[in-house]
Enzyme design. Structure first.
Site, PDB file in Angstrom:
ATOM      1  CG  PHE A   1      -1.907  -1.024   1.361  1.00  0.00           C
ATOM      2  CD1 PHE A   1      -3.190  -0.854   0.858  1.00  0.00           C
ATOM      3  CD2 PHE A   1      -1.603  -2.228   1.984  1.00  0.00           C
ATOM      4  CE1 PHE A   1      -4.142  -1.850   0.974  1.00  0.00           C
ATOM      5  CE2 PHE A   1      -2.543  -3.229   2.108  1.00  0.00           C
ATOM      6  CZ  PHE A   1      -3.817  -3.044   1.603  1.00  0.00           C
ATOM      7  CG  ASP A   2       0.920   5.890  -1.563  1.00  0.00           C
ATOM      8  OD1 ASP A   2       2.035   6.176  -1.099  1.00  0.00           O
ATOM      9  OD2 ASP A   2       0.051   6.744  -1.824  1.00  0.00           O
ATOM     10  CE  LYS A   3       2.356   8.069   5.618  1.00  0.00           C
ATOM     11  NZ  LYS A   3       1.458   9.240   5.792  1.00  0.00           N
TER      12      LYS A   3
END
Length: 614
Positions: free
Chosen positions: A286-288
């Protein structure tokens, strides 16, 4: 009699024209398919005088094809339904006069007027008015979304109440709806690995069946006391019952239904292969910012150096960040505007990827960014400033150090803290992914490690890689692919484009109207809703289960009928009915994927949250 034969020929022509045409086309292309087997079986039946059985064969085969095409047509109804969403004309306001024009004649910059209950004719931005817009057709959201001046709207969505004036920003053939239609059409045309295998298998298998039937007709007649007419009849039955029709249709019946289901719920798979692959993913990255978080950060802390006016620190930083497109910078600018501070003009702005930004303000070089920005320029960050920043980072707050570069050295003005809001659904999504068998979840973020760890603690994510440049995210994705095989990357489709393209399956969320996301990602979540991720994984799992069921059923039926034929227990009409029945059964089983999803899988409406303070 001649009259009977004439009627039989008419029956053959009526029932076998379509199959014969298809078989001839296949033979012309040096391929053998199911239609070829059926036509050969019918001709063979006629040769040995079994006209009735041959006519029944062609009639039932044609009827089965008709029912199959009717059922499969339901999977294409999603495309037709999407096309029906697009209005044919629009009410446009030009020179103060309203007129009705074809949507193809709309120009960028035109203002269209949309009244209560009408569909919006073009992608654009609200110029006047306020309304609740039903965006389910585009994003799958179950609840209407309030749209005010400045908000984007999409073609095909419905204006709930009030009158909206909308400035057209995309032409009809470039709208989000048009791109969705194109993506779904392409996905339905693209074949999965399983389907490609069965397609290759069909030709070889069908050729083998013809050879086996020929041998079954000739050898027993030559070496036993059975008549050629009897063995020929049994060979024709073998041609029918061994036909792989149900086997071949098993996969497309399932995948096309699942693709239509997903599109209806705001999840666009850009190919059947991605639909199959996402269900076996072992790791999800995941990107944050904007993915696990709301992506709308707010300034939470303003800590100036001794003797520095807090408003001066904020205004100077806002001047620089106004040249940046980073969401953290936008939060600082918004905070300065809310305080009605005078923001000076900045110029010569330079963004340093993964570090920060610098610009000239009132003749001085102002820098705002992380610690690495200053270290790269040869400046030492004071202990007091690093301590202030670390305190904020420990609480999951992103920091922005600010300083003025002068000939005498760097003058540090202070640190600004900016925090994003964790999505309320994030923790449940991670839990559901683990329940579905995902072995590893990981955050890949350009933010600092403390901020990443804070989000991981709150969501239950296994690992965090922080302070990453886009190229470093890409390298980690490649490493994960070597270790785990199938890797899913979830991001916003803009700054994560390299990682999305490198991952086995790149998923862009909140992508309605985002060109980069629609072009780069393999799977597009149209709404800004993370719950659609486990929904997509579970849909893939269900699709794979249904495909296995269909393949198992089709092979079992073929096996039983072939054994029955070899034991002289199967008649030609029984073989045809069983063959066509199995084909219809696997199609109907695949069509179950068009139906609703379980409560666990069902995408929820996007929560409207207020940003939380820190």
């Amino acid at each position: 009699s001649t009259t009977e034969v004439a009627f039989y020929i008419v029956a053959y022509i009526a029932g076998g024209t379509y199959a014969t045409r298809t078989a001839l086309i296949s033979l012309w292309n040096r391929q053998i398919d199911v239609d070829t087997l059926m036509v050969v079986a019918a001709i063979g039946a006629a040769i040995i005088g079994h006209w009735v059985e041959g006519a029944i064969l062609l009639f039932l085969f044609s009827l089965g094809n008709a029912l199959e095409h009717y059922a499969m047509g339901r999977t294409y109804s999603a495309i037709r339904a999407l096309m029906d969403l697009r209005p044919e004309d629009a009410r446009v306001l030009r020179d103060g006069v309203e007129s009705i024009v074809d949507i193809e004649d709309l120009r960028i910059g035109d203002v269209i007027v949309v009244k209560n209950g009408e569909r919006i004719a073009a992608d654009g931005q609200v110029a006047r008015g306020e309304s609740a817009v039903d965006q389910a057709a585009i994003t799958g959201e179950s609840m209407p979304v309030v749209r005010r001046v400045g908000d984007p709207v999409f073609a095909g969505t419905i204006n709930g109440h009030g009158v909206l004036h909308i400035t057209v920003q995309r032409l009809a053939d470039e709208s989000t709806l048009a791109k969705i239609i194109e993506i779904v059409e392409s996905a339905q045309a693209e074949k999965s690995a399983t389907q490609r295998f069965t397609d290759r298998f069909e030709g070889r298998y069908a050729g083998g069946v013809i050879v086996a039937a020929a041998l079954y007709a000739i050898l027993p007649a030559l070496f036993t006391d059975r008549s050629f007419s009897d063995t020929m009849y049994q060979a024709m039955i073998l041609l029918v019952v061994a036909s792989p029709c149900a086997l071949v249709i098993s996969t497309p019946a399932s995948t096309l239904s699942a693709l239509a289901n997903a599109a209806r719920n705001g999840v666009l798979f850009k190919g059947a292969a991605h639909l199959e692959d996402i269900g076996v993913a072992r790791v999800v990255a995941f990107d944050k910012t904007g993915t696990l978080t709301e992506g709308r950060p707010q300034m939470t802390d303003l800590r100036p150096a001794p003797g520095v006016d807090p408003n001066h620190l904020l205004a100077l930083t806002a001047a620089v960040e106004r040249l940046s497109e980073h969401p953290l910078g936008a939060a600082v600018v918004e905070a300065a505007e809310q305080r009605e501070l005078a923001i000076a003009d900045a110029h010569d702005g330079t963004s340093i990827i993964g570090r920060g930004i610098q610009a000239t303000v009132d003749g001085e070089t102002v820098m705002a960014g992380n610690t690495a920005l200053f270290i790269d320029r040869g400046h030492t960050v004071p202990d007091w400033l690093e301590a202030e920043a670390n305190e904020l980072r420990d609480n999951g707050i992103s920091t922005m150090l600010v300083g003025i570069e002068r000939e005498s050295g760097m003058t540090f003005l202070g640190v600004i803290g900016v925090a994003d809001t964790l999505r309320s659904t994030a923790r449940d999504v991670i839990r559901e992914l683990k329940e579905l068998g995902v072995e590893k979840t990981i955050i890949l973020t350009g933010d600092n490690e403390r901020a990443g760890r804070a989000i991981a603690r709150q969501t239950g994510i296994d690992d965090v890689r922080s302070d990453l440049l886009p190229a470093e995210k890409l390298a980690i994705i490649e490493q994960l692919k070597e270790e785990y095989g199938t890797v899913v990357m979830v991001g916003d489709g803009v700054n994560d484009a390299p990682a999305l393209a490198t991952a086995t399956i790149g998923i862009a969320m909140g992508a309605a109207g985002t060109d980069v996301a629609l072009e780069t990602a393999d799977v597009v979540l149209m709404a800004d809703d993370l719950t659609r991720l486990p929904y997509a994984v579970e849909l893939s799992r269900r699709t794979r289960r249904v495909i296995r069921q269909n393949l198992t059923f089709a092979l079992t039926v073929i096996g039983v009928l072939v054994i029955g034929t070899l034991l002289n227990l199967t008649t030609l009409p029984l073989g045809v009915v069983s063959h066509e029945g199995s084909t219809i059964v696997v199609v109907l089983n695949g069509l179950r994927l068009l139906g609703g999803v379980s409560k666990k899988e069902r995408p929820q409406a996007v929560p409207r949250l207020q940003p939380a303070g820190n």
